[in-house]
Design a protein around this motif. Sequence first.
Motif, PDB file in Angstrom:
ATOM      1  N   ARG A  46      73.617  27.153  38.100  1.00 10.93           N
ATOM      2  CA  ARG A  46      74.083  25.781  38.283  1.00 10.93           C
ATOM      3  C   ARG A  46      72.955  24.805  38.609  1.00 10.93           C
ATOM      4  O   ARG A  46      73.168  23.578  38.630  1.00 10.93           O
ATOM      5  CB  ARG A  46      75.105  25.725  39.427  1.00 10.93           C
ATOM      6  CG  ARG A  46      74.505  26.035  40.783  1.00 10.93           C
ATOM      7  CD  ARG A  46      75.534  25.992  41.904  1.00 10.93           C
ATOM      8  NE  ARG A  46      74.933  26.271  43.205  1.00 10.93           N
ATOM      9  CZ  ARG A  46      74.670  27.479  43.681  1.00 10.93           C
ATOM     10  NH1 ARG A  46      74.948  28.536  42.941  1.00 10.93           N
ATOM     11  NH2 ARG A  46      74.132  27.647  44.880  1.00 10.93           N
ATOM     12  N   SER A  47      71.756  25.303  38.876  1.00  6.14           N
ATOM     13  CA  SER A  47      70.673  24.431  39.326  1.00  6.14           C
ATOM     14  C   SER A  47      70.290  23.435  38.242  1.00  6.14           C
ATOM     15  O   SER A  47      70.368  23.717  37.046  1.00  6.14           O
ATOM     16  CB  SER A  47      69.448  25.259  39.719  1.00  6.14           C
ATOM     17  OG  SER A  47      68.818  25.767  38.564  1.00  6.14           O
ATOM     18  N   ALA A  48      69.844  22.248  38.689  1.00  6.04           N
ATOM     19  CA  ALA A  48      69.393  21.224  37.738  1.00  6.04           C
ATOM     20  C   ALA A  48      68.191  21.714  36.949  1.00  6.04           C
ATOM     21  O   ALA A  48      68.017  21.355  35.779  1.00  6.04           O
ATOM     22  CB  ALA A  48      69.051  19.933  38.484  1.00  6.04           C
ATOM     23  N   ALA A  49      67.352  22.573  37.562  1.00  9.21           N
ATOM     24  CA  ALA A  49      66.187  23.098  36.854  1.00  9.21           C
ATOM     25  C   ALA A  49      66.612  23.886  35.623  1.00  9.21           C
ATOM     26  O   ALA A  49      65.940  23.834  34.585  1.00  9.21           O
ATOM     27  CB  ALA A  49      65.363  23.972  37.787  1.00  9.21           C
ATOM     28  N   ASN A  50      67.723  24.601  35.724  1.00  6.25           N
ATOM     29  CA  ASN A  50      68.246  25.318  34.558  1.00  6.25           C
ATOM     30  C   ASN A  50      68.988  24.375  33.621  1.00  6.25           C
ATOM     31  O   ASN A  50      68.707  24.316  32.419  1.00  6.25           O
ATOM     32  CB  ASN A  50      69.175  26.451  34.994  1.00  6.25           C
ATOM     33  CG  ASN A  50      68.414  27.707  35.383  1.00  6.25           C
ATOM     34  OD1 ASN A  50      67.355  27.990  34.854  1.00  6.25           O
ATOM     35  ND2 ASN A  50      68.960  28.458  36.324  1.00  6.25           N
TER      36      ASN A  50
END
Length: 380
Positions: A46-50
């Motif tokens: 769910r991370s923004a980096a992903n």
Amino acid sequence: MTGKSITKAAQGRRAALPLSLLLAGALSAGSAPAQELTYGSGVPERSAANREGVLPLLEAITAATEGRVSFTPILGGQLVSIPGALEAIADGVVDSGFLITQFYPSDLPAAALMSELTGLGTDPFATMGALNEAYFVDCAACRDDFAALGVVPALLQSAAPLTMQCTQPVASAADLAGLRVATIGRPEMRWATALGMVPVQTAISDLLSALQLGMTDCAIIGTSWIRSYGLEDTIKGVIEMPQGIIAGAVPLAFNADSWAAVDDADRAAIRGLMAATLWDYVSNAYVTPDGETRAALTDRIAFVPGDTALAEAWQAFSAGEAAALRALAAERGIADSDALIDRIMETFRVWHEDLLPQFAGDREAFIRIANERIFDRIDL
């Protein structure tokens, strides 16, 4: 596995072929794409980096190679943990993945220096450019570290500026003196000490509990982390003055055998995406989420710029990082370490002072400069 055993395994040239190559040999021709690569990461899905960084990059590679190179992402530690990522990529457990150089000073003595450059950056785009030039152009020893293990980084990643976030309103350097502060890396610990704070090295996953239970009073983290790690009801004051930019993660690294199996033209096409990716990655995964987080929480958290004393302290600290980096490089036995650190320091200066005015707010100008200075000069 220890750093020594990773190196030994790499020198033994890994008994197992990468997963995608085994699958390609086991399946009949045409039943699966020739280069359907596994991508492993311990970063939460769910991370923004992903969502805004890694996954769009993988999709862009598939498009640029007209489907000849595609990926099966396995995220959130399902197959690869963050500390175990280097070993997993080197040994072919996955064909590609995300790793953080900070965790491997024994295996990557020079390349791990890329995680020690936090104190040199204040602008996210200039830092992205400087970091990649430092690795690909300035530091042959960094590239040798990865080559010895059979790992091929495609780009390095920095983030948005760190801010000082506390469980009480703060506005000045004087307000911070004596407070305990959660830090992730050693540069942040050095900065905290310079401010008269008490650094407490803290795992990212433990930030919330450390702040809630009073083990720390503050944390030096990115603004969007307030939301990412559930700190909305815990943080009361944020000093927004940029206090370094975390660097040294590798969002896309390939197993060398998997990379060698990619056609020359497709490897060139992938390299051709990297300059634009630097801009888009930091903008979409970090800068934009920071702005959205601040806008959403401005009525609940006091955001302040900091005072003159804090700005002066930062300037003195940043200038002193050259000595800290030289000492660390010498301790790790890196050849010509003083000259290496001098090159890195100059590269960060050039990107922040000379080049930033040329590309500020201009994606196309940044891409042109990054290609000229970095990606047109290298062969991944």
